[in-house]
Design a protein around this motif. Structure first.
Motif, PDB file in Angstrom:
ATOM      1  N   ALA A  67       0.834  -1.204   0.000  1.00 55.38           N
ATOM      2  CA  ALA A  67       0.000   0.000   0.000  1.00 55.38           C
ATOM      3  C   ALA A  67       0.870   1.255   0.000  1.00 55.38           C
ATOM      4  O   ALA A  67       1.910   1.317   0.651  1.00 55.38           O
ATOM      5  N   ASP A  68       0.423   2.273  -0.726  1.00 53.25           N
ATOM      6  CA  ASP A  68       1.100   3.573  -0.696  1.00 53.25           C
ATOM      7  C   ASP A  68       0.858   4.266   0.631  1.00 53.25           C
ATOM      8  O   ASP A  68       1.749   4.911   1.190  1.00 53.25           O
ATOM      9  N   VAL A  69      -0.377   4.175   1.129  1.00 52.44           N
ATOM     10  CA  VAL A  69      -0.785   4.803   2.390  1.00 52.44           C
ATOM     11  C   VAL A  69      -1.670   3.821   3.141  1.00 52.44           C
ATOM     12  O   VAL A  69      -2.503   3.140   2.530  1.00 52.44           O
ATOM     13  N   VAL A  70      -1.502   3.742   4.449  1.00 50.47           N
ATOM     14  CA  VAL A  70      -2.384   2.954   5.306  1.00 50.47           C
ATOM     15  C   VAL A  70      -2.860   3.850   6.447  1.00 50.47           C
ATOM     16  O   VAL A  70      -2.053   4.502   7.116  1.00 50.47           O
ATOM     17  N   TRP A  71      -4.162   3.887   6.646  1.00 54.08           N
ATOM     18  CA  TRP A  71      -4.769   4.611   7.773  1.00 54.08           C
ATOM     19  C   TRP A  71      -5.235   3.591   8.802  1.00 54.08           C
ATOM     20  O   TRP A  71      -5.879   2.598   8.447  1.00 54.08           O
ATOM     21  N   GLU A  72      -4.951   3.861  10.084  1.00 53.08           N
ATOM     22  CA  GLU A  72      -5.419   2.987  11.160  1.00 53.08           C
ATOM     23  C   GLU A  72      -6.412   3.744  12.022  1.00 53.08           C
ATOM     24  O   GLU A  72      -6.143   4.855  12.478  1.00 53.08           O
ATOM     25  N   GLN A  73      -7.567   3.115  12.278  1.00 52.95           N
ATOM     26  CA  GLN A  73      -8.669   3.753  12.992  1.00 52.95           C
ATOM     27  C   GLN A  73      -9.217   2.803  14.054  1.00 52.95           C
ATOM     28  O   GLN A  73      -9.086   1.581  13.939  1.00 52.95           O
ATOM     29  N   VAL A  74      -9.841   3.363  15.081  1.00 51.24           N
ATOM     30  CA  VAL A  74     -10.512   2.563  16.102  1.00 51.24           C
ATOM     31  C   VAL A  74     -11.951   2.318  15.666  1.00 51.24           C
ATOM     32  O   VAL A  74     -12.650   3.237  15.227  1.00 51.24           O
ATOM     33  N   ALA A 306       9.338  12.178   3.540  1.00 47.23           N
ATOM     34  CA  ALA A 306      10.303  11.530   2.660  1.00 47.23           C
ATOM     35  C   ALA A 306       9.547  10.701   1.630  1.00 47.23           C
ATOM     36  O   ALA A 306       8.523  10.087   1.940  1.00 47.23           O
ATOM     37  N   PRO A 307      10.003  10.655   0.387  1.00 49.56           N
ATOM     38  CA  PRO A 307       9.350   9.800  -0.599  1.00 49.56           C
ATOM     39  C   PRO A 307       9.283   8.354  -0.118  1.00 49.56           C
ATOM     40  O   PRO A 307      10.276   7.792   0.356  1.00 49.56           O
ATOM     41  N   GLY A 308       8.117   7.767  -0.202  1.00 46.20           N
ATOM     42  CA  GLY A 308       7.926   6.405   0.268  1.00 46.20           C
ATOM     43  C   GLY A 308       6.531   6.217   0.820  1.00 46.20           C
ATOM     44  O   GLY A 308       5.639   7.043   0.626  1.00 46.20           O
ATOM     45  N   THR A 309       6.339   5.125   1.532  1.00 45.81           N
ATOM     46  CA  THR A 309       5.025   4.792   2.068  1.00 45.81           C
ATOM     47  C   THR A 309       4.759   5.539   3.370  1.00 45.81           C
ATOM     48  O   THR A 309       5.682   5.897   4.102  1.00 45.81           O
ATOM     49  N   THR A 310       3.480   5.750   3.658  1.00 42.66           N
ATOM     50  CA  THR A 310       3.072   6.494   4.852  1.00 42.66           C
ATOM     51  C   THR A 310       1.955   5.750   5.571  1.00 42.66           C
ATOM     52  O   THR A 310       0.993   5.303   4.942  1.00 42.66           O
ATOM     53  N   TRP A 311       2.102   5.593   6.879  1.00 41.52           N
ATOM     54  CA  TRP A 311       1.017   5.102   7.727  1.00 41.52           C
ATOM     55  C   TRP A 311       0.487   6.280   8.538  1.00 41.52           C
ATOM     56  O   TRP A 311       1.280   7.033   9.129  1.00 41.52           O
ATOM     57  N   VAL A 312      -0.844   6.423   8.569  1.00 41.19           N
ATOM     58  CA  VAL A 312      -1.495   7.485   9.337  1.00 41.19           C
ATOM     59  C   VAL A 312      -2.213   6.842  10.509  1.00 41.19           C
ATOM     60  O   VAL A 312      -3.111   6.013  10.323  1.00 41.19           O
ATOM     61  N   GLU A 313      -1.810   7.218  11.714  1.00 42.67           N
ATOM     62  CA  GLU A 313      -2.369   6.654  12.945  1.00 42.67           C
ATOM     63  C   GLU A 313      -3.349   7.664  13.550  1.00 42.67           C
ATOM     64  O   GLU A 313      -2.958   8.786  13.907  1.00 42.67           O
ATOM     65  N   LEU A 314      -4.624   7.275  13.664  1.00 44.70           N
ATOM     66  CA  LEU A 314      -5.660   8.138  14.214  1.00 44.70           C
ATOM     67  C   LEU A 314      -5.813   7.826  15.696  1.00 44.70           C
ATOM     68  O   LEU A 314      -6.502   6.889  16.092  1.00 44.70           O
ATOM     69  N   VAL A 315      -5.132   8.625  16.525  1.00 45.65           N
ATOM     70  CA  VAL A 315      -5.062   8.366  17.964  1.00 45.65           C
ATOM     71  C   VAL A 315      -6.091   9.242  18.682  1.00 45.65           C
ATOM     72  O   VAL A 315      -6.039  10.474  18.589  1.00 45.65           O
ATOM     73  N   PRO A 316      -7.047   8.631  19.396  1.00 44.96           N
ATOM     74  CA  PRO A 316      -8.101   9.415  20.040  1.00 44.96           C
ATOM     75  C   PRO A 316      -7.567  10.377  21.098  1.00 44.96           C
ATOM     76  O   PRO A 316      -6.670  10.039  21.878  1.00 44.96           O
ATOM     77  N   ASN A 317      -8.139  11.575  21.102  1.00 41.86           N
ATOM     78  CA  ASN A 317      -7.863  12.506  22.198  1.00 41.86           C
ATOM     79  C   ASN A 317      -8.453  11.925  23.492  1.00 41.86           C
ATOM     80  O   ASN A 317      -9.481  11.281  23.481  1.00 41.86           O
ATOM     81  N   GLY A 318      -7.782  12.167  24.588  1.00 42.78           N
ATOM     82  CA  GLY A 318      -8.290  11.716  25.878  1.00 42.78           C
ATOM     83  C   GLY A 318      -7.961  10.273  26.166  1.00 42.78           C
ATOM     84  O   GLY A 318      -7.095   9.977  26.999  1.00 42.78           O
ATOM     85  N   SER A 319      -8.569   9.340  25.450  1.00 42.99           N
ATOM     86  CA  SER A 319      -8.375   7.922  25.758  1.00 42.99           C
ATOM     87  C   SER A 319      -7.121   7.334  25.110  1.00 42.99           C
ATOM     88  O   SER A 319      -6.631   6.300  25.555  1.00 42.99           O
ATOM     89  N   GLY A 320      -6.593   7.972  24.063  1.00 45.89           N
ATOM     90  CA  GLY A 320      -5.403   7.455  23.394  1.00 45.89           C
ATOM     91  C   GLY A 320      -4.147   8.175  23.856  1.00 45.89           C
ATOM     92  O   GLY A 320      -4.180   9.150  24.610  1.00 45.89           O
TER      93      GLY A 320
END
Length: 325
Positions: A67-74, A306-320
């Motif tokens: 994957a070029d980009v991966v998003w992680e969500q709760v 930087a050129p390359g793959t990116t992971w986006v981590e969606l970290v909750p406010n408060g509980s994360g």
């Protein structure tokens, strides 16, 4: 419930468009989602976003390193799921593929392509279409299959090439760039050295990223256990982008009666960007469902990855939480 559905769909419909396109300008001849030189390859195909499971029963997954980009969500119950975006590389199979959630349209809409999933509640699917995306799910065409090696519902896989072959006339253009890339990434130029990111999206979703100088990538772990793909390769990323986000109750429930949460993405907040063994603090903003996330440094200048793959981590406010080591 009817009021909740109407409010949910209205919020998508009124925030999809904008008079200003905030997409970064991709470098000529580079893949728009990674900034990597395309070496003369055909850039014309659309982007495909796929919803991929991350429960223990789903691991190891197939295709995440492609994957070029991966998003992680709760999602419900505190487990996490991924939205993996494919454009520069199309692996033979990705999965396990799971169902759509309310934050998937604002993640995928800026790509202006296809979103694939295994099904979902009607309001969430309707919101995906309202966001301008082409919906691809089992029954719409070829490309999905069941693995005999996994028990349902953890056994649905997809062939990205077959799914992209279903693109209609409105969804055949290449995606706009989602991030700015350059030879002098912001974290290295103005950040501080860092060897590890310890994240908590929930009590049971605790990814860790460790910098490997030898390989020039961040390596992922799940709760301290190295994360591997189905091919045995460690999961890796060139850039890790942490967004601190609000997570709210949608008033919907899943089949087991668990509340379905929504990550609020048409918003702004704190961010942390990790590249090249360094991190830098930033802010993020997203003006509408259809526009990409904008990353900005403290001085107001744009963040460069930087050129390359990116992971986006969606970290909750408060509980994360997000800790740099």
């Amino acid at each position: 419930m009817a009021a909740a559905v109407a409010g949910f769909l209205l919020s998508v419909a009124v925030s999809c468009g904008s008079d200003d396109d905030t997409s970064p300008e991709p470098a000529a001849g580079a893949w728009p989602l990674t900034g990597v030189d395309a070496a003369g390859a055909d850039l014309a195909r659309p982007a495909l976003a796929v919803k991929i499971e991350n429960s223990a029963a789903a691991r190891p997954q197939s295709g995440l390193n492609a994957a070029d980009v991966v998003w992680e969500q709760v999602v419900e119950g505190g487990i996490s799921r991924f939205v993996a975006v494919y454009h520069s590389t199309l692996p033979p199979a990705v999965g396990p593929v799971r169902s759509v959630r309310p934050m998937d349209p604002p993640i995928a809409a800026p790509l202006r392509g296809l979103l694939a999933f295994s099904g979902g509640q009607a309001p969430f699917i309707d919101a995906t279409r309202a966001a301008g995306l082409q919906v691809v799910e089992p029954g719409t065409g070829p490309g999905f299959s069941r693995s005999a090696d996994r028990a349902a519902p953890h056994n649905t896989y997809a062939d990205p090439t077959a799914l992209l072959g279903q693109a209609d006339d409105a969804h055949r253009s290449p995606p706009p760039a989602q991030f700015a890339f350059g030879a002098d990434p912001s974290a290295v130029a103005s950040g501080v050295p860092a060897g590890r990111l310890d994240l908590a999206l929930s009590a049971i979703a605790e990814p860790r990223w460790t910098w490997s100088a030898a390989e020039g990538v961040w390596l992922r772990a799940e709760g301290g256990v190295p994360a591997l793909g189905a091919d045995g390769a460690p999961l890796r990323a060139t850039n890790v982008v942490v967004l601190r986000v609000d997570v709210v109750d949608t008033s919907f429930t899943d089949a087991a009666g668990n509340p379905v949460p929504e990550t609020v993405l048409v918003d702004s907040g704190e961010a942390l960007v990790a590249t090249g063994g360094h991190t830098v603090e930033a802010t993020w903003s997203k003006a509408s469902v259809g526009e990409p996330v904008v990353l900005t440094l403290a001085d107001g200048s744009p963040v460069t990855l930087a050129p390359g793959t990116t992971w986006v981590e969606l970290v909750p406010n408060g509980s994360g939480s997000a800790a740099v080591g």
